[in-house]
Design a protein around this motif. Structure first.
Motif, PDB file in Angstrom:
ATOM      1  N   SER A 293      65.620 -52.421  -1.983  1.00  0.00           N
ATOM      2  CA  SER A 293      64.053 -52.731  -2.853  1.00  0.00           C
ATOM      3  C   SER A 293      64.284 -51.096  -4.090  1.00  0.00           C
ATOM      4  O   SER A 293      63.983 -50.207  -2.608  1.00  0.00           O
ATOM      5  CB  SER A 293      63.465 -53.407  -3.636  1.00  0.00           C
ATOM      6  OG  SER A 293      62.617 -53.464  -2.484  1.00  0.00           O
ATOM      7  N   VAL A 294      63.970 -50.900  -4.496  1.00  0.00           N
ATOM      8  CA  VAL A 294      63.985 -49.403  -5.454  1.00  0.00           C
ATOM      9  C   VAL A 294      63.004 -48.821  -4.794  1.00  0.00           C
ATOM     10  O   VAL A 294      62.312 -47.543  -4.286  1.00  0.00           O
ATOM     11  CB  VAL A 294      63.542 -49.911  -7.012  1.00  0.00           C
ATOM     12  CG1 VAL A 294      62.421 -49.795  -7.408  1.00  0.00           C
ATOM     13  CG2 VAL A 294      64.270 -47.500  -7.342  1.00  0.00           C
ATOM     14  N   TRP A 295      61.264 -49.570  -4.450  1.00  0.00           N
ATOM     15  CA  TRP A 295      60.380 -48.558  -4.019  1.00  0.00           C
ATOM     16  C   TRP A 295      59.630 -48.702  -2.509  1.00  0.00           C
ATOM     17  O   TRP A 295      59.793 -49.870  -2.251  1.00  0.00           O
ATOM     18  CB  TRP A 295      58.630 -49.512  -4.564  1.00  0.00           C
ATOM     19  CG  TRP A 295      58.824 -49.491  -6.037  1.00  0.00           C
ATOM     20  CD1 TRP A 295      59.145 -50.730  -6.862  1.00  0.00           C
ATOM     21  CD2 TRP A 295      59.034 -48.076  -7.039  1.00  0.00           C
ATOM     22  NE1 TRP A 295      58.538 -50.387  -8.534  1.00  0.00           N
ATOM     23  CE2 TRP A 295      58.157 -49.218  -8.301  1.00  0.00           C
ATOM     24  CE3 TRP A 295      58.342 -46.866  -6.822  1.00  0.00           C
ATOM     25  CZ2 TRP A 295      58.455 -47.660  -9.285  1.00  0.00           C
ATOM     26  CZ3 TRP A 295      58.296 -45.971  -7.798  1.00  0.00           C
ATOM     27  CH2 TRP A 295      58.363 -46.887  -9.390  1.00  0.00           C
ATOM     28  N   PRO A 746      61.047 -57.765 -10.901  1.00  0.00           N
ATOM     29  CA  PRO A 746      59.285 -57.017 -10.799  1.00  0.00           C
ATOM     30  C   PRO A 746      60.089 -56.513  -9.399  1.00  0.00           C
ATOM     31  O   PRO A 746      60.420 -57.389  -8.235  1.00  0.00           O
ATOM     32  CB  PRO A 746      58.386 -57.803 -10.155  1.00  0.00           C
ATOM     33  CG  PRO A 746      58.688 -59.407 -11.087  1.00  0.00           C
ATOM     34  CD  PRO A 746      60.497 -59.863 -11.407  1.00  0.00           C
ATOM     35  N   ALA A 747      59.763 -54.961  -9.346  1.00  0.00           N
ATOM     36  CA  ALA A 747      60.664 -54.647  -7.932  1.00  0.00           C
ATOM     37  C   ALA A 747      59.069 -54.699  -7.131  1.00  0.00           C
ATOM     38  O   ALA A 747      59.083 -53.317  -6.268  1.00  0.00           O
ATOM     39  CB  ALA A 747      60.728 -53.285  -8.615  1.00  0.00           C
ATOM     40  N   LEU A 748      58.175 -54.483  -7.760  1.00  0.00           N
ATOM     41  CA  LEU A 748      56.852 -54.880  -6.875  1.00  0.00           C
ATOM     42  C   LEU A 748      55.688 -55.716  -8.148  1.00  0.00           C
ATOM     43  O   LEU A 748      55.743 -56.308  -9.500  1.00  0.00           O
ATOM     44  CB  LEU A 748      55.881 -53.837  -6.270  1.00  0.00           C
ATOM     45  CG  LEU A 748      55.566 -52.312  -7.802  1.00  0.00           C
ATOM     46  CD1 LEU A 748      55.074 -52.796  -8.462  1.00  0.00           C
ATOM     47  CD2 LEU A 748      55.743 -51.045  -7.177  1.00  0.00           C
ATOM     48  N   ARG A 749      54.643 -56.190  -7.131  1.00  0.00           N
ATOM     49  CA  ARG A 749      53.165 -56.973  -7.297  1.00  0.00           C
ATOM     50  C   ARG A 749      52.154 -56.547  -7.454  1.00  0.00           C
ATOM     51  O   ARG A 749      52.189 -57.041  -6.929  1.00  0.00           O
ATOM     52  CB  ARG A 749      53.556 -58.244  -7.704  1.00  0.00           C
ATOM     53  CG  ARG A 749      54.955 -59.297  -8.651  1.00  0.00           C
ATOM     54  CD  ARG A 749      55.288 -60.502  -8.487  1.00  0.00           C
ATOM     55  NE  ARG A 749      56.540 -61.438  -9.348  1.00  0.00           N
ATOM     56  CZ  ARG A 749      56.763 -61.848  -8.736  1.00  0.00           C
ATOM     57  NH1 ARG A 749      56.809 -62.199  -6.741  1.00  0.00           N
ATOM     58  NH2 ARG A 749      58.169 -62.644  -8.594  1.00  0.00           N
ATOM     59  N   ILE A 750      51.880 -55.510  -8.293  1.00  0.00           N
ATOM     60  CA  ILE A 750      50.663 -54.807  -7.455  1.00  0.00           C
ATOM     61  C   ILE A 750      48.530 -55.796  -8.241  1.00  0.00           C
ATOM     62  O   ILE A 750      49.144 -55.611  -9.734  1.00  0.00           O
ATOM     63  CB  ILE A 750      50.037 -53.305  -7.376  1.00  0.00           C
ATOM     64  CG1 ILE A 750      51.543 -52.342  -7.055  1.00  0.00           C
ATOM     65  CG2 ILE A 750      48.293 -53.270  -7.810  1.00  0.00           C
ATOM     66  CD1 ILE A 750      51.380 -51.157  -7.426  1.00  0.00           C
ATOM     67  N   ILE A 751      48.131 -55.952  -7.953  1.00  0.00           N
ATOM     68  CA  ILE A 751      47.085 -56.079  -7.880  1.00  0.00           C
ATOM     69  C   ILE A 751      45.745 -55.452  -6.869  1.00  0.00           C
ATOM     70  O   ILE A 751      45.564 -55.131  -5.775  1.00  0.00           O
ATOM     71  CB  ILE A 751      46.845 -57.778  -8.267  1.00  0.00           C
ATOM     72  CG1 ILE A 751      47.865 -58.218  -8.885  1.00  0.00           C
ATOM     73  CG2 ILE A 751      45.722 -58.052  -8.773  1.00  0.00           C
ATOM     74  CD1 ILE A 751      48.104 -60.114  -8.712  1.00  0.00           C
ATOM     75  N   LEU A 752      45.206 -54.457  -8.392  1.00  0.00           N
ATOM     76  CA  LEU A 752      43.979 -53.902  -7.394  1.00  0.00           C
ATOM     77  C   LEU A 752      42.742 -54.284  -8.513  1.00  0.00           C
ATOM     78  O   LEU A 752      42.527 -54.041  -9.728  1.00  0.00           O
ATOM     79  CB  LEU A 752      44.596 -52.865  -7.122  1.00  0.00           C
ATOM     80  CG  LEU A 752      43.591 -51.748  -6.811  1.00  0.00           C
ATOM     81  CD1 LEU A 752      44.284 -50.246  -6.582  1.00  0.00           C
ATOM     82  CD2 LEU A 752      42.180 -50.990  -7.767  1.00  0.00           C
ATOM     83  N   ASP A 753      41.334 -54.637  -7.515  1.00  0.00           N
ATOM     84  CA  ASP A 753      39.812 -54.634  -8.553  1.00  0.00           C
ATOM     85  C   ASP A 753      38.878 -53.323  -7.984  1.00  0.00           C
ATOM     86  O   ASP A 753      39.187 -53.463  -5.938  1.00  0.00           O
ATOM     87  CB  ASP A 753      39.855 -55.706  -8.142  1.00  0.00           C
ATOM     88  CG  ASP A 753      38.566 -56.190  -9.170  1.00  0.00           C
ATOM     89  OD1 ASP A 753      37.633 -55.060  -8.933  1.00  0.00           O
ATOM     90  OD2 ASP A 753      38.038 -57.583  -8.827  1.00  0.00           O
TER      91      ASP A 753
END
Length: 812
Positions: A293-295, A746-753
């Motif tokens: 995948s790309v990332w 989705p090439a990634l799925r980011i979640i950040l708090d």
């Protein structure tokens, strides 16, 4: 029998021995020591359980040189493919099948632009007219290149090179710029759309066009803008943190061995809407499925810098990433940044074009394409003052015009500053510094999404936007001969669509139309209708206690509430008495809520029926090639509701018959065909027509197009909840086969708090490594397919304690 068994045993030994030899010669080594020329003090790289490198160094150059090395170790063949697309040298590496692609990108001008960007980059920096020391970002670029080339020179090359009988040349700065050029092109929807729209306008007339959503319609959902106050120099004044109130180009591109950017979602929620009282950041970039995948993820630490980034192959600075103080991501701002000009040749000179009263010489040059196992090909490239003449590399233009057609593209108008922009974004210490990076992106258009520990949220539509004459329709070929259609200049960045700390308490983007700019203009583009944006905005607005866990349901949602509305239109057009024996499946479709659960049957009929309705409506006017192009453009997604709901549309009539067909005729005929095909494909019992039976989930490797290499290099996963324009967009092309290959997601799925950066999460579609013999080739594939996440680690003690291996770079 005994001889057969002995022969079988010998064959097994040979195969096993060959496998072990290739593995020994090509498998990556994530531990040990490497001596690095050019490093000042060295670097340590800790690899976590998913193969993500955590790089610790005492200075930027050593950190980026180590990054270049480990990036190449996992993704060298991907870098090879990317740079060869951008430099127009695929045929030299893969053979004659890629000559058309090389000609296309050379005619468009990406290789020449890469060389020009390198020449501009190499000009010495100056301060007050005197030579200045090279800035740190440029030193870091060169250090990354040293790291890539050290791997190429000293370490084990991946198996693809052995199979192809080839070795990589050195990696260069021009290769970097070529990669940026290709990725800038990937969403150039103009080349797919303008020939189609112009053909419809010229051959069929305005009554056909008005049924299509060529431009944004009033019912489409728009991104809200909220402009910040600025000082006299144009910098954002420190704003208050957000508060809350309630044989076409398409066919050629399909053969490319690298993925294309397909869309994306991102949203940033202000503290007023989160449980923690801190910013919550989410991003999932939609890119063509590929293996790898790309990332490529990497975490870098050196004095004054702590950053976790997602990197494109061959580029040193993360396009998406976060520090402990800020985070940024992106979606495609699908602005129209390319125009196709129909040129008029001077009758006195075939190498001159007419522009008003002027005769403008064309640039004519010979180019040579080297081809693996074949003689080189020499071909001629012609360029008008607008851009490359595309007729030879876009044969579909012949159906539209006999005149030369040139591609005018914003990206080619100035050197790229993408490397500097991504450095600034990754090193930003506040909102203002992040914007200083975003404003350097001139093309492709990117929605840069931002959030920080201080509580700020922002969205910038980053692009250089041309001012066009008011009469210009950017979806049609423009007249290159009068001079009246020429761009008039550029809008200042401060007028671009943006939103900084809006009262809504969130910013979001899903490739849809931004609201009017400061000058009240809707900037034209190839925007999606806003189905995803509407779901995101409506959902976020519904509560004020968002956290890292409950937001996952939105990021993983495979629902489209507009599809059931389309289905009702189709159902209302048929006579139920004609389909008595199929009442069960029609009832399932009538009760459908737009979900895409794998055990549902309604989506199976909906997509099959929709395809046949569109085909019956349009193929008689467009022909097969242009109809297939239509299915791959934004026009299909934006126009489907209008096409189905306009009962008096001229598209309904079949031009091949004497009778005048109605919408009821076409829709009923399409249902008969769909039901017949589904019974042949999945059996006579409609209860067996489960959505999962129609989905193929595979991440294709460039060599996987040839059997039996597909079984070796491609990565297949559990069946995905493929859908049309759900938030968790797992896209596929409509077809008559009834088998839908998920081609992007989705090439990634980011979640950040920001309440706990160390607990941030992400996931990749397959794995971190592109090396077949790495344990991280596909170790995230099932996590991704089943909607799970894994940590983005930044806490040093935890990283060192849990590291699976350590690679040390030392100096001589």
């Amino acid at each position: 029998m005994k001889k057969f068994l002995i022969a079988l045993l010998i064959l097994g030994i040979i195969v096993s021995g060959g496998y072990l030899y290739i593995r020994y010669k090509t498998a990556p080594d994530y531990s040990g020591t490497r001596i690095s020329e050019g490093m000042k003090k060295g670097a340590d790289v800790y690899f976590d359980a998913f193969g993500i490198p955590h790089i610790y160094a005492s200075n930027a150059e050593d950190a980026y040189q180590a990054l270049g090395y480990v990036h190449a170790q996992d993704r060298l063949f991907q870098m090879e493919m990317m740079r060869r697309v951008g430099t127009g040298t695929l045929a030299e590496f893969l053979g004659a099948d890629l000559v058309k692609a090389d000609k296309f990108f050379r005619t468009l001008g990406i290789p020449q632009h890469a060389a020009m960007s390198t020449a501009e980059w190499m000009k010495p920096d100056s301060l007050n007219g005197a030579p200045a020391e090279m800035p740190e970002w440029k030193k870091s670029v060169l250090a990354y290149i040293r790291g890539v080339n050290q791997f190429i020179k000293d370490d084990k090359l991946p198996a693809e090179y052995m199979l192809l009988g080839s070795k990589p040349r050195e990696f260069t700065l021009t290769d970097m710029h070529a990669i940026v050029g290709y990725m800038s092109f990937t969403f150039a929807m103009t080349l797919k759309t303008e020939p189609l729209v112009t053909k419809i306008a010229r051959e069929l007339g305005p009554e056909y066009l008005k049924v299509l959503s060529v431009h944004t319609l009033p019912e489409h959902k728009k991104i809200s803008v909220f402009y910040p106050q600025r000082d006299s120099a144009g910098s954002i004044l420190t704003p208050p943190a957000a508060t809350s109130s309630d044989s076409t180009v398409s066919a050629m591109l399909e053969k490319l061995p690298v993925p294309q950017i397909m869309g994306s979602n991102a949203w940033v929620i202000a503290p007023s809407r989160t449980k923690s009282g801190q910013v919550l950041f989410c991003n999932d970039t939609h890119i063509g499925f590929a293996q790898p995948s790309v990332w490529y993820e990497a975490h870098l630490e050196y004095p004054g810098f702590s950053f976790y980034g997602n990197h494109l192959a061959g580029l040193p600075f993360g396009l998406v990433g976060h520090s402990r103080e800020h985070s940024y991501g992106l979606t495609m701002f699908i602005n129209d940044d390319m125009d196709m000009f129909e040129e008029k040749i001077s009758p006195e000179n075939p190498n001159e074009t007419i522009s008003g009263n002027l005769r403008v010489p064309m640039r004519v040059r010979q180019d040579t394409i080297r081809i693996k196992d074949a003689a080189p090909q020499i071909f001629t490239i012609r360029e008008s003052h607008h851009g490359g003449i595309m007729n030879e590399v876009m044969p579909e233009l012949e159906e539209v015009t006999k005149q030369p057609v040139a591609a005018w593209w914003v990206y080619l108008k100035e050197p790229t500053r993408a490397l500097e922009a991504t450095w600034k974004l990754s090193h930003a210490r506040n909102l203002q510094e992040a914007e200083s990076g975003a404003r350097l992106i001139h093309a492709p258009g990117l929605n840069v999404m931002y959030g920080d520990k201080a509580g700020n949220i922002a969205w910038w539509a980053s692009a250089k936007l041309p001012i066009r004459p008011a009469h210009v329709n950017t979806k049609l070929f423009l007249d290159g001969s009068t001079g009246a259609d020429e761009p008039l200049g550029w809008y200042p960045f401060e007028e671009n669509p943006m939103s900084v700390n809006p009262p809504s308490g969130f910013v979001a983007s899903a490739n849809n139309q931004p609201d009017t700019m400061k000058n009240k203009i809707f900037f034209p583009g190839y925007y999606y209708p806003g189905d995803r944006y509407d779901r995101i905005a409506t959902t976020i607005s519904s509560r004020k206690d968002w956290d890292q866990e409950n937001i996952k349901a939105l990021q993983l949602e495979a629902v489209n509430i507009n599809h059931p509305k389309n289905a009702q239109v189709l159902l209302n057009a048929i006579n139920p008495a004609d389909f008595k024996e199929d009442e069960a499946i029609l009832t399932a479709l009538r009760n459908w809520k737009g979900t895409h659960e794998l055990t549902e049957t309604a989506p199976t009929l909906y997509y099959k029926w929709t395809y046949h309705v569109l085909r019956n409506m349009m193929v008689d006017e467009l022909g097969e090639a242009y109809f297939n192009s239509f299915l791959e453009t934004f026009l299909k997604i934006r126009s489907l509701p209008s096409l189905l709901r306009t009962a008096e549309s001229p598209w309904w009539d079949d031009k091949g018959t004497e009778a005048r067909e109605t919408n009821r005729d076409i829709i009923s005929e399409a249902l008969v065909t769909s039901l017949k095909e589904l019974k042949e494909q999945l059996g006579s019992n409609a209860a067996d027509w489960k959505w999962e039976s129609s989905i193929v989930s595979v991440h294709p490797h460039p060599l996987g197009a040839k059997k039996p290499l597909d079984r070796i290099f491609n990565v297949s996963t559990s069946t995905l909840k493929a859908n049309g324009e759900g938030v968790n967009k797992l896209a596929f092309k409509l077809n008559g086969d009834g088998k839908y290959v998920v081609n992007s997601g989705p090439a990634l799925r980011i979640i950040l708090d920001f309440a706990n950066v160390d607990a941030s999460e992400s996931v990749l579609p397959t794995g971190q490594s592109g090396n077949l013999f790495s344990g991280h080739y596909d170790d995230q594939a099932e996590l991704y397919a089943t909607g799970k996440y894994r940590p983005q680690m930044m806490h040093k003690e935890t990283i060192q304690k849990e590291a699976k291996s350590v690679l040390k770079f030392t100096i001589k």
